[in-house]
Enzyme design. Sequence first.
Site, mmCIF file in Angstrom:
data_model
loop_
_atom_site.group_PDB
_atom_site.id
_atom_site.type_symbol
_atom_site.label_atom_id
_atom_site.label_comp_id
_atom_site.label_asym_id
_atom_site.label_seq_id
_atom_site.Cartn_x
_atom_site.Cartn_y
_atom_site.Cartn_z
ATOM 1 N N ALA A 100 0.830 -1.212 0.000
ATOM 2 C CA ALA A 100 0.000 0.000 0.000
ATOM 3 C C ALA A 100 0.863 1.260 0.000
ATOM 4 O O ALA A 100 0.634 2.189 -0.795
ATOM 5 C CB ALA A 100 -0.925 -0.010 1.220
ATOM 6 N N ALA A 152 3.596 -12.630 1.742
ATOM 7 C CA ALA A 152 2.338 -13.133 1.161
ATOM 8 C C ALA A 152 2.624 -14.288 0.213
ATOM 9 O O ALA A 152 3.518 -14.211 -0.637
ATOM 10 C CB ALA A 152 1.604 -12.013 0.442
ATOM 11 N N GLU A 163 -8.748 -20.468 -3.729
ATOM 12 C CA GLU A 163 -8.659 -20.434 -2.267
ATOM 13 C C GLU A 163 -10.070 -20.398 -1.703
ATOM 14 O O GLU A 163 -11.041 -20.165 -2.429
ATOM 15 C CB GLU A 163 -7.837 -19.216 -1.810
ATOM 16 C CG GLU A 163 -6.351 -19.386 -2.115
ATOM 17 C CD GLU A 163 -5.494 -18.201 -1.755
ATOM 18 O OE1 GLU A 163 -6.032 -17.175 -1.293
ATOM 19 O OE2 GLU A 163 -4.286 -18.277 -1.953
ATOM 20 N N HIS A 209 -5.580 -17.203 10.646
ATOM 21 C CA HIS A 209 -5.370 -18.146 9.535
ATOM 22 C C HIS A 209 -5.398 -19.551 10.108
ATOM 23 O O HIS A 209 -4.806 -19.811 11.146
ATOM 24 C CB HIS A 209 -4.038 -17.860 8.849
ATOM 25 C CG HIS A 209 -3.932 -18.468 7.481
ATOM 26 N ND1 HIS A 209 -3.801 -19.828 7.290
ATOM 27 C CD2 HIS A 209 -3.946 -17.918 6.241
ATOM 28 C CE1 HIS A 209 -3.743 -20.073 5.983
ATOM 29 N NE2 HIS A 209 -3.836 -18.930 5.322
ATOM 30 N N ARG A 253 -12.544 -18.990 6.288
ATOM 31 C CA ARG A 253 -11.344 -19.100 7.119
ATOM 32 C C ARG A 253 -11.642 -19.192 8.617
ATOM 33 O O ARG A 253 -10.997 -19.955 9.341
ATOM 34 C CB ARG A 253 -10.513 -17.840 6.876
ATOM 35 C CG ARG A 253 -9.077 -18.129 6.669
ATOM 36 C CD ARG A 253 -8.360 -16.890 6.226
ATOM 37 N NE ARG A 253 -7.723 -17.186 4.949
ATOM 38 C CZ ARG A 253 -6.817 -16.419 4.392
ATOM 39 N NH1 ARG A 253 -6.447 -15.300 4.972
ATOM 40 N NH2 ARG A 253 -6.261 -16.755 3.252
ATOM 41 N N HIS A 261 -3.500 -13.334 11.787
ATOM 42 C CA HIS A 261 -2.997 -13.180 10.422
ATOM 43 C C HIS A 261 -3.301 -11.813 9.821
ATOM 44 O O HIS A 261 -2.456 -11.226 9.156
ATOM 45 C CB HIS A 261 -3.637 -14.283 9.573
ATOM 46 C CG HIS A 261 -3.184 -14.343 8.154
ATOM 47 N ND1 HIS A 261 -1.878 -14.632 7.811
ATOM 48 C CD2 HIS A 261 -3.859 -14.177 6.981
ATOM 49 C CE1 HIS A 261 -1.762 -14.637 6.494
ATOM 50 N NE2 HIS A 261 -2.952 -14.346 5.963
ATOM 51 N N ARG A 284 -12.215 -11.327 5.839
ATOM 52 C CA ARG A 284 -11.629 -11.032 4.528
ATOM 53 C C ARG A 284 -11.558 -12.280 3.660
ATOM 54 O O ARG A 284 -11.168 -13.355 4.117
ATOM 55 C CB ARG A 284 -10.204 -10.491 4.706
ATOM 56 C CG ARG A 284 -9.461 -10.269 3.403
ATOM 57 C CD ARG A 284 -8.080 -9.728 3.653
ATOM 58 N NE ARG A 284 -7.274 -10.673 4.371
ATOM 59 C CZ ARG A 284 -6.326 -11.435 3.829
ATOM 60 N NH1 ARG A 284 -6.069 -11.358 2.537
ATOM 61 N NH2 ARG A 284 -5.629 -12.271 4.568
ATOM 62 N N SER A 313 -6.240 -8.892 0.039
ATOM 63 C CA SER A 313 -5.521 -7.837 0.746
ATOM 64 C C SER A 313 -4.449 -7.168 -0.115
ATOM 65 O O SER A 313 -4.327 -5.941 -0.141
ATOM 66 C CB SER A 313 -4.891 -8.410 2.005
ATOM 67 O OG SER A 313 -4.122 -7.440 2.625
HETATM 68 P P1 FAD Z 1 2.745 -4.136 5.339
HETATM 69 O O1 FAD Z 1 3.258 -4.825 4.132
HETATM 70 O O2 FAD Z 1 2.540 -4.956 6.559
HETATM 71 O O3 FAD Z 1 3.772 -2.973 5.657
HETATM 72 C C1 FAD Z 1 3.626 -2.157 6.782
HETATM 73 C C2 FAD Z 1 4.737 -1.134 6.750
HETATM 74 O O4 FAD Z 1 4.507 -0.119 7.708
HETATM 75 C C3 FAD Z 1 6.115 -1.690 7.055
HETATM 76 O O5 FAD Z 1 7.016 -1.176 6.110
HETATM 77 C C4 FAD Z 1 6.449 -1.112 8.433
HETATM 78 O O6 FAD Z 1 7.806 -0.873 8.649
HETATM 79 C C5 FAD Z 1 5.712 0.193 8.352
HETATM 80 N N1 FAD Z 1 5.428 0.766 9.660
HETATM 81 C C6 FAD Z 1 4.574 0.308 10.602
HETATM 82 N N2 FAD Z 1 4.591 1.125 11.669
HETATM 83 C C7 FAD Z 1 5.478 2.116 11.392
HETATM 84 C C8 FAD Z 1 5.956 3.239 12.103
HETATM 85 N N3 FAD Z 1 5.525 3.546 13.336
HETATM 86 N N4 FAD Z 1 6.885 4.035 11.533
HETATM 87 C C9 FAD Z 1 7.354 3.739 10.296
HETATM 88 N N5 FAD Z 1 6.941 2.689 9.563
HETATM 89 C C10 FAD Z 1 6.008 1.886 10.117
HETATM 90 N N6 FAD Z 1 -2.696 -11.176 1.429
HETATM 91 C C11 FAD Z 1 -3.080 -11.490 0.178
HETATM 92 O O7 FAD Z 1 -3.843 -10.759 -0.445
HETATM 93 N N7 FAD Z 1 -2.599 -12.618 -0.407
HETATM 94 C C12 FAD Z 1 -1.749 -13.474 0.211
HETATM 95 O O8 FAD Z 1 -1.335 -14.482 -0.375
HETATM 96 C C13 FAD Z 1 -1.358 -13.166 1.535
HETATM 97 N N8 FAD Z 1 -0.514 -13.988 2.205
HETATM 98 C C14 FAD Z 1 -0.051 -13.593 3.426
HETATM 99 C C15 FAD Z 1 0.908 -14.372 4.050
HETATM 100 C C16 FAD Z 1 1.458 -13.956 5.248
HETATM 101 C C17 FAD Z 1 2.491 -14.821 5.933
HETATM 102 C C18 FAD Z 1 1.039 -12.739 5.831
HETATM 103 C C19 FAD Z 1 1.640 -12.268 7.117
HETATM 104 C C20 FAD Z 1 0.073 -11.975 5.217
HETATM 105 C C21 FAD Z 1 -0.480 -12.388 4.006
HETATM 106 N N9 FAD Z 1 -1.442 -11.634 3.355
HETATM 107 C C22 FAD Z 1 -1.844 -11.971 2.103
HETATM 108 C C23 FAD Z 1 -1.864 -10.336 3.895
HETATM 109 C C24 FAD Z 1 -1.076 -9.241 3.192
HETATM 110 O O9 FAD Z 1 0.242 -9.687 2.962
HETATM 111 C C25 FAD Z 1 -1.035 -7.961 3.999
HETATM 112 O O10 FAD Z 1 -2.315 -7.634 4.456
HETATM 113 C C26 FAD Z 1 -0.522 -6.812 3.141
HETATM 114 O O11 FAD Z 1 0.705 -7.169 2.542
HETATM 115 C C27 FAD Z 1 -0.370 -5.565 3.978
HETATM 116 O O12 FAD Z 1 0.273 -4.584 3.210
HETATM 117 P P2 FAD Z 1 0.456 -3.133 3.792
HETATM 118 O O13 FAD Z 1 1.168 -2.362 2.751
HETATM 119 O O14 FAD Z 1 -0.811 -2.626 4.306
HETATM 120 O O15 FAD Z 1 1.389 -3.340 5.097
HETATM 121 C C1 SIN Z 2 -2.560 -17.705 2.089
HETATM 122 O O1 SIN Z 2 -1.757 -17.849 1.177
HETATM 123 O O2 SIN Z 2 -3.172 -18.614 2.645
HETATM 124 C C2 SIN Z 2 -2.808 -16.346 2.593
HETATM 125 C C3 SIN Z 2 -3.738 -15.695 1.685
HETATM 126 C C4 SIN Z 2 -4.286 -14.462 2.332
HETATM 127 O O3 SIN Z 2 -4.072 -14.213 3.521
HETATM 128 O O4 SIN Z 2 -4.972 -13.743 1.620
#
Ligand code: FAD
Ligand code: SIN
Length: 510
Positions: free
Chosen positions: A21, A50, A118, A234, A280, A339, A374, A379
């Site tokens: 994001a 992810a 999925e 999860h 889920r 998760h 979700r 995501s």
């Molecule tokens: P993030 O990628 O979590 O990044 C957050 C950022 O904020 C980091 O850079 C961190 O340093 C920064 N930050 C936080 N607090 C501060 C602060 N105080 N000061 C400065 N920086 C800060 N979703 C899917 O759609 N498909 C998938 O297959 C999937 N698989 C997943 C597998 C795993 C193991 C996990 C954990 C999640 C998965 N998800 C998946 C969910 C998805 O990955 C996340 O919801 C998504 O990547 C979140 O993106 P984001 O940009 O919001 O935050």
């Molecule tokens: C997974 O690969 O099972 C995670 C997918 C998700 O959190 O959207």
Amino acid sequence: MTASFDRVLSADAVVVGSGVAGLTAALELAPLRVVLLTKGPIADGSTPYAQGGIAAAVGEGDSPAAHAADTLDVGGGLNDGPAVDVLTAEGPDRITDLMQRGVGFDRRDDGSLVLGREAGHDVRRILHADGDATGAEISRALVVEALAAGHIEVVDHSFAADLVVDAGRVAGLTARVRGEEQVLVVAPAVVLATGGIGRLYANTTNPPAVTGDGLAMSARAGVRLRDVEFVQFHPTALATGRDPMSLLTEALRGEGAVLLDEQGRRFMLEVHPDAELAPRDIVARANWRVLQRGGTVYLDATEAVGDRFPERFPTVYHLCREDGIDPRVEPMPAAPAAHYHMGGIATDLFGRTSLPGLWAAGEAARTGVHGANRLASNSLLEGTVFGRRVAIDIKASGPPAQVDATALRAAVLPGAEPAPQPDVVEDLRDVMWDKVGLIRRHEGLMAALEEIDRLDEKLEPRVSAASNMVTAARIIASAALLRTESRGGHFREDFPESTPWWQRPVVVNP
Ligand code: FAD
Ligand code: SIN
């Protein structure tokens, strides 16, 4: 007043977070000058972890309407229809954008995209990369572009502490860089893309950076939050004692892997007609119940995937082998883990929050696309779609407003980082897991709130990841206590049914 800061940076917009994001918003904000803060090295959040993929209606016979219907089906009646429509209608174009940014999704020899399935998706619509390394590939491509972009200044190892608010609008934020340096970032637009809250729980798939900082920072500034009680667990993390726990992607179940108990019984057949591909929360609670009665849960992919494992699921294969398990020939021990956070900072369709000058995107935001639960792989798509919409909105607000120097008198130095208190953090994570986890009840939630207050008193009165975790925990436990019903990711053993009255949000800072 600003002289007491070690450094003052100024930008047209400051983005907090280097996940899908934050990076999308920062890139799309060009040509505006962007300062991008990230707590550790770049891409330290959940995004690179992810596995399963990114959902979008790009397959033959699929449509945004069908994707929207599946999203609404699992959302427990709390999704915002227009937000779901935006997500699913813009999804295919954002996939094209990702490809143009260099993301290599998996394809067949004839060039067509390979689509996975999925839980909750009626059709195969999950694009993936390198089998199960989708987040790493998306992150790689976005990081390369962001580091090369002249309009983005990345400030890594910087902890965004508090918003600077003057006369009812955001004027920037304060930060602590590398633990010590006191930094003021002056900007008329702030984007919080700080990810979720997974680290609040003892068992989680989320990496250490994900501590609910954006949620806590917004709460302190009086920004509206919604749906915070809805945490997604999860069903299948690898139960080998790691922190974070390695994920066993849902795509494995999509390929036919089954859940077995210690007696080899496929218990999901008795729980839901869709068995392992039930929503889920249902699968996670079924697994939890097996573990609670002293049993063991295994995810068995030996028949469904077998020898194809290293090629189709290289990430999971590698993680299993590190822990001495060969998933081609033996089942993997599995357990639920915190998760994803459905709730968060309330936004409109352009990521605007209730505070002028503040936008939110990604997991930190509550855009309304997920409701109470979700749909898998929505995501990464949400971060891509709404990260871009935030940037469009900021650019459409006209030439960046000047921030009045006097406004910055409101800025408070964050102070040097307090000494770590791992005992407080570990206790907090245990309390959240035990009492604000998959199965909640009134007494447990009350006890959790008392314990959270007790832990709060042990912390230095200075903003830190630990103090943010306490704040976020209190907000989530309070909302969970308030919602006297069960819906989506929120299950109350004392109120196990959904009720029509509760088809409404819990709002913090209304
Ligand atoms: P993030 O990628 O979590 O990044 C957050 C950022 O904020 C980091 O850079 C961190 O340093 C920064 N930050 C936080 N607090 C501060 C602060 N105080 N000061 C400065 N920086 C800060 N979703 C899917 O759609 N498909 C998938 O297959 C999937 N698989 C997943 C597998 C795993 C193991 C996990 C954990 C999640 C998965 N998800 C998946 C969910 C998805 O990955 C996340 O919801 C998504 O990547 C979140 O993106 P984001 O940009 O919001 O935050
Ligand atoms: C997974 O690969 O099972 C995670 C997918 C998700 O959190 O959207």
